[in-house]
Design a protein around this motif. Structure first.
Motif, PDB file in Angstrom:
ATOM      1  N   UNK A  45       0.834  -1.212   0.000  1.00 31.46           N
ATOM      2  CA  UNK A  45       0.000   0.000   0.000  1.00 31.46           C
ATOM      3  C   UNK A  45       0.866   1.258   0.000  1.00 31.46           C
ATOM      4  N   UNK A  46       1.937   1.250   0.784  1.00 32.12           N
ATOM      5  CA  UNK A  46       2.826   2.421   0.812  1.00 32.12           C
ATOM      6  C   UNK A  46       3.493   2.616  -0.561  1.00 32.12           C
ATOM      7  N   UNK A  47       3.879   1.518  -1.190  1.00 27.20           N
ATOM      8  CA  UNK A  47       4.581   1.639  -2.476  1.00 27.20           C
ATOM      9  C   UNK A  47       3.650   2.166  -3.565  1.00 27.20           C
ATOM     10  N   UNK A  48       2.437   1.612  -3.628  1.00 24.14           N
ATOM     11  CA  UNK A  48       1.532   2.070  -4.689  1.00 24.14           C
ATOM     12  C   UNK A  48       1.152   3.542  -4.444  1.00 24.14           C
ATOM     13  N   UNK A  49       1.010   3.927  -3.191  1.00 24.07           N
ATOM     14  CA  UNK A  49       0.693   5.330  -2.872  1.00 24.07           C
ATOM     15  C   UNK A  49       1.824   6.254  -3.343  1.00 24.07           C
ATOM     16  N   UNK A  50       3.063   5.874  -3.032  1.00 18.88           N
ATOM     17  CA  UNK A  50       4.177   6.747  -3.387  1.00 18.88           C
ATOM     18  C   UNK A  50       4.443   6.739  -4.895  1.00 18.88           C
ATOM     19  N   UNK A  51       4.213   5.601  -5.552  1.00 20.34           N
ATOM     20  CA  UNK A  51       4.349   5.588  -7.015  1.00 20.34           C
ATOM     21  C   UNK A  51       3.354   6.575  -7.626  1.00 20.34           C
ATOM     22  N   UNK A  52       2.108   6.493  -7.167  1.00 22.77           N
ATOM     23  CA  UNK A  52       1.081   7.387  -7.713  1.00 22.77           C
ATOM     24  C   UNK A  52       1.413   8.841  -7.402  1.00 22.77           C
ATOM     25  N   UNK A  53       1.914   9.070  -6.196  1.00 22.54           N
ATOM     26  CA  UNK A  53       2.230  10.445  -5.795  1.00 22.54           C
ATOM     27  C   UNK A  53       3.390  11.011  -6.608  1.00 22.54           C
ATOM     28  N   UNK A  54       4.295  10.121  -7.032  1.00 24.80           N
ATOM     29  CA  UNK A  54       5.424  10.594  -7.846  1.00 24.80           C
ATOM     30  C   UNK A  54       5.078  10.632  -9.325  1.00 24.80           C
ATOM     31  N   UNK A  55       3.831  10.351  -9.648  1.00 26.51           N
ATOM     32  CA  UNK A  55       3.400  10.562 -11.035  1.00 26.51           C
ATOM     33  C   UNK A  55       3.210   9.301 -11.845  1.00 26.51           C
ATOM     34  N   UNK A  56       3.533   8.133 -11.296  1.00 26.34           N
ATOM     35  CA  UNK A  56       3.286   6.899 -12.048  1.00 26.34           C
ATOM     36  C   UNK A  56       1.872   6.430 -11.684  1.00 26.34           C
ATOM     37  N   UNK A  57       0.917   6.785 -12.510  1.00 24.21           N
ATOM     38  CA  UNK A  57      -0.466   6.532 -12.123  1.00 24.21           C
ATOM     39  C   UNK A  57      -1.051   5.279 -12.774  1.00 24.21           C
ATOM     40  N   UNK A  58      -0.435   4.807 -13.869  1.00 26.38           N
ATOM     41  CA  UNK A  58      -0.925   3.569 -14.481  1.00 26.38           C
ATOM     42  C   UNK A  58      -0.303   2.384 -13.736  1.00 26.38           C
ATOM     43  N   UNK A  59      -0.653   2.274 -12.475  1.00 31.97           N
ATOM     44  CA  UNK A  59      -0.047   1.267 -11.614  1.00 31.97           C
ATOM     45  C   UNK A  59      -1.158   0.491 -10.915  1.00 31.97           C
ATOM     46  N   UNK A  60      -0.924  -0.811 -10.757  1.00 31.60           N
ATOM     47  CA  UNK A  60      -1.966  -1.690 -10.224  1.00 31.60           C
ATOM     48  C   UNK A  60      -1.432  -2.410  -8.995  1.00 31.60           C
ATOM     49  N   UNK A  61      -2.235  -2.491  -7.938  1.00 35.17           N
ATOM     50  CA  UNK A  61      -1.883  -3.331  -6.788  1.00 35.17           C
ATOM     51  C   UNK A  61      -2.802  -4.557  -6.804  1.00 35.17           C
ATOM     52  N   UNK A  62      -2.203  -5.741  -6.754  1.00 30.40           N
ATOM     53  CA  UNK A  62      -2.990  -6.977  -6.707  1.00 30.40           C
ATOM     54  C   UNK A  62      -2.830  -7.633  -5.351  1.00 30.40           C
ATOM     55  N   UNK A  63      -3.938  -7.852  -4.668  1.00 30.30           N
ATOM     56  CA  UNK A  63      -3.921  -8.504  -3.354  1.00 30.30           C
ATOM     57  C   UNK A  63      -4.728  -9.804  -3.454  1.00 30.30           C
ATOM     58  N   UNK A  64      -4.139 -10.873  -2.968  1.00 32.20           N
ATOM     59  CA  UNK A  64      -4.776 -12.193  -3.055  1.00 32.20           C
ATOM     60  C   UNK A  64      -6.094 -12.249  -2.286  1.00 32.20           C
ATOM     61  N   UNK A  65      -6.142 -11.630  -1.141  1.00 28.58           N
ATOM     62  CA  UNK A  65      -7.342 -11.655  -0.293  1.00 28.58           C
ATOM     63  C   UNK A  65      -7.838 -10.210  -0.142  1.00 28.58           C
ATOM     64  N   UNK A  66      -7.963  -9.749   1.090  1.00 23.90           N
ATOM     65  CA  UNK A  66      -8.303  -8.352   1.333  1.00 23.90           C
ATOM     66  C   UNK A  66      -7.047  -7.612   1.765  1.00 23.90           C
TER      67      UNK A  66
END
Ligand SMILES: Cc1cc2nc3c(=O)[nH]c(=O)nc-3n(C[C@H](O)[C@H](O)[C@H](O)COP(=O)(O)OP(=O)(O)OC[C@H]3O[C@@H](n4cnc5c(N)ncnc54)[C@H](O)[C@@H]3O)c2cc1C
Length: 490
Positions: A76-97
Motif C-alpha cells: 500500500x505504501x509503495x503504490x501510494x508513493x508511485x502514484x504520488x510521484x506521477x506513475x499513475x498507471x499502476x496496479x496493486x494486486x492482493x490475493x485476499x483483502x
C-alpha cells in the motif's frame, strides 16, 4: 483466567500443561505450524469479510506501467508513493483483502529514533505520511495515536546509547528527553524504576493502525489514478530475454487474466519467496512466528507512552486501557511450509517461546502480575539474515523489484521504504543511501562485483561506481578499451 505472574511461576517451575489462558484460546502449549481459529483476535469483526468474495474487486487492466503484488503495509505504501510521484498507471494486486497477511495484526509501534541516520529519515517519513499527509489528502484519519515512546536503560551503556540517540534526534528535529528514574516515575507511575539508570522519552512517537493506514493509503493512491484490486492472486510472472540476453519482466498472470507490464514489485511478505520463484528470483527471507499478548484492563495505564526495554527484549504497547506485551523471540518457531490459504489467520501461541517476555514485562510494570490475558496474537513475520529488509531491483531479472523481509518493522519503515522504492522504480535509484537494504548485498554476482570493485580500487581504477552505488540507468563502467553496461556486469 490466568494472570501473567502465575504464568511465570508455572512455566518456570512445573513444565506442565497450563490452565486455559484466555477466554478464546483453548490450547496453551502448541508448536503446531497450523493456523489457529481467529476467535482471539481483537480486530476480527472490523477486518474479516462475512463470506468469501467471488472474484476480483475490479476488472484487471490489460497493461500497467507497474504491478505491485501484496496489499499489506509495503504494497500500500509503495503504490501510494508511485502514484504520488506521477506513475499513475499502476496496479496493486492482493490475493485476499488488504492487510490479510501480517499487517492486520501488527502492534503498529513507531519509534522515531534508531542508531542510523537513514533509518531515522525513513521513520520520520512514515510518521509524516500517517500523522499528516494522508489526512490532508483524503480527509480520513488513519488511526495514528501519538502517545509517545519510552526507551528503558537498565545499565549505563544503554543510557549512553540513548544520549547519543538524543543527539542524533536533535539533528533531525526529533524532540526527545533523557529522564532520571524519578522523572520517569512521574511520567509513568505504574513503572518500576528501582533498577533503572534512566529512560529516553520521545513524546511524538506513537502507534499506527494497520487497517486505517492501509485503507487510507489505497484511497489516496486510487484518487491519483492507481488501481487497487483485491481477491486476485498472482499465479505467475512472465519473464523474457531481450536481444542482449538480459532477462526482463513482461507480464503478471492471475486466474482472472494477464497484465502486461515491464515492472513488478514483490511486496508479498512471508509469501515473497514463493513469488520470487515464479520469476527465478531468489528472495532470502524466512517466515517465523512472532507474537504479543493483549492484557485485560489495567487501572491507570490510559495515555501512557509505549515502552521498549531493549535489554529485556520486551515492549509494552498501549492498547486503550490495556497493554500489548511482546518482544523478539530468542528461540523462534520457523514456518517452513508457508500456506497459500493463510489470510487473517493466527497461530497458537507457544508459551515456552513467549515466556521470556513476560518476566521482563512484569518486572517493568508490576501491576501486570495480577492482570489477566485477554487474547494472544501470534502471526507470521519475515526475517532476514542481517535483520535488514530486502529492497531494490533483483539482480536476476530487470524490472523485478523487492519490498519485503521487514523483520518486525514493516509498519514503521513502510512509508520511508515505500517512498524509496517508488523513487528507485521511477528514477532507477533510491533517493537515500539504501545500500544496507539493497537485495544485491546478498547476491553472488554482487559478492563477485564487490570483489571486483575492491580489485578495481586496489588497481587504482577510478570509477564513480565506487562512490555511488546507484548510478543512472544507462551508466557504463569504463575499463580501458572495455565499456561494460551495468546490466551486463559479471
Ligand atoms: C506480532 C507482530 C507484531 C508486530 N509489531 C510491529 C510493530 O510494532 N511495528 C512495526 O513496524 N512492525 C511490526 N510488525 C511487523 C509488521 O507488521 C510487518 O513487517 C508488516 O506488516 C509486513 O508488511 P508486508 O506488506 O511486508 O507483508 P504482509 O502484510 O504480509 O502483506 C503481504 C500481502 O501479500 C499478499 N499476497 C501473498 N501472496 C500473494 C499473491 N500470490 N498474489 C497477491 N497477493 C499476495 C498477502 O495476502 C498479504 O496481504 C509486527 C509483526 C508481528 C507479526
Amino acid at each position: 483466567m490466568a494472570f501473567l505472574g502465575t504464568l511465570v511461576w508455572k512455566v518456570g517451575r512445573c513444565r506442565v500443561a497450563l490452565p486455559p489462558l484466555c477466554r478464546a484460546a483453548s490450547r496453551c502449549y502448541s508448536s503446531s505450524p497450523e493456523p489457529t481459529t481467529e476467535k482471539s483476535v481483537p480486530y476480527e469483526k472490523v477486518l474479516k469479510q462475512e463470506g468469501p468474495l467471488s472474484g476480483p474487486t475490479k476488472p484487471l487492466p490489460k497493461s500497467a506501467e507497474c504491478v505491485v503484488i501484496g496489499g499489506g503495509s509495503l504494497g500500500c505504501q509503495t503504490v501510494y508513493h508511485l502514484a504520488k510521484m506521477g506513475m499513475t498507471n499502476v496496479v496493486l494486486l492482493e490475493r485476499d483483502r488488504l492487510t490479510a497477511g501480517t499487517t492486520w495484526h501488527t502492534a503498529g509501534l513507531l519509534w522515531q529514533l534508531r542508531p542510523s541516520d537513514v533509518e531515522v529519515e525513513l521513520l520520520a517519513h512514515t510518521r509524516q505520511v500517517v500523522s499528516t499527509d494522508l489526512e490532508q489528502e483524503t480527509g480520513l484519519h488513519t488511526g495514528w495515536i501519538q502517545n509517545g515512546g519510552l526507551f528503558i536503560a537498565s545499565n549505563k551503556q544503554r543510557l549512553d546509547e540513548y544520549k547519543r540517540l538524543m543527539s542524533l534526534g536533535k539533528v533531525y528535529g526529533i524532540e526527545s528527553h533523557v529522564l532520571t528514574p524519578a522523572e520517569t516515575k512521574d511520567l509513568y507511575p505504574l513503572m518500576n524504576v528501582d533498577d533503572l539508570y534512566g529512560t529516553l522519552y520521545v513524546p511524538k512517537d506513537g502507534t499506527m493502525d494497520p487497517a486505517g493506514t492501509c485503507t487510507t493509503l489505497a484511497r489516496a493512491a486510487t484518487a491519483r489514478g492507481a488501481t487497487v484490486i483485491e481477491n486476485c492472486a498472482v499465479t505467475g510472472v512472465q519473464v523474457h530475454t531481450d536481444d542482449l540476453g538480459v532477462k526482463r519482466v513482461s507480464a503478471v498472470e492471475t486466474d482472472h487474466g494477464t497484465v502486461q507490464t515491464p515492472c513488478v514489485v514483490n511486496c508479498a511478505g512471508v509469501w515473497a519467496e514463493k513469488l520470487g520463484k515464479m520469476a527465478g528470483v531468489n528472495v532470502p527471507l524466512i517466515a517465523m512466528h512472532h507474537a504479543y499478548v493483549v492484557t485485560e484492563r489495567i487501572e491507570g495505564i490510559q495515555n501512557m507512552p509505549n515502552v521498549r526495554d531493549h535489554d529485556a527484549s520486551v515492549y509494552l504497547r498501549l492498547q486503550g486501557d490495556a497493554l500489548s506485551v511482546g518482544g523478539y523471540e530468542a528461540n523462534p518457531i520457523f514456518w517452513d511450509e508457508v500456506s497459500e490459504k493463510f489470510a487473517f489467520s493466527l497461530f497458537d501461541l507457544d508459551w515456552d517461546v513467549f515466556m521470556q517476555h513476560i518476566e521482563g514485562a512484569v518486572n517493568r510494570v508490576p501491576a501486570l502480575e495480577q492482570t489477566g490475558i485477554k487474547s494472544t496474537v501470534c502471526g507470521p513475520e519475515s526475517f532476514t539474515a542481517d535483520h535488514k529488509p530486502l529492497m531494490g531491483e533483483a539482480p536476476e531479472v530487470r524490472g523485478y523489484f523487492l519490498g519485503c523481509g521487514f523483520n518486525s518493522a514493516g509498519m514503521m519503515l513502510g512509508g520511508g521504504c515505500g517512498k524509496e522504492l517508488a523513487h528507485w522504480i521511477i528514477h532507477g535509484r533510491p533517493e537515500k543511501d539504501m545500500y544496507g537494504y539493497d537485495i544485491r548485498r546478498f547476491h553472488h554476482s554482487l559478492t563477485n562485483n564487490n570483489r571486483w570493485i575492491r580489485n578495481m580500487r586496489t588497481a587504482s581504477t577510478r570509477c564513480s561506481l565506487l562512490r555511488n552505488p546507484y548510478p543512472p540507468k544507462n551508466y557504463s563502467v569504463v575499463l580501458p578499451g572495455n565499456p561494460v553496461p551495468l546490466d551486463r556486469l559479471p
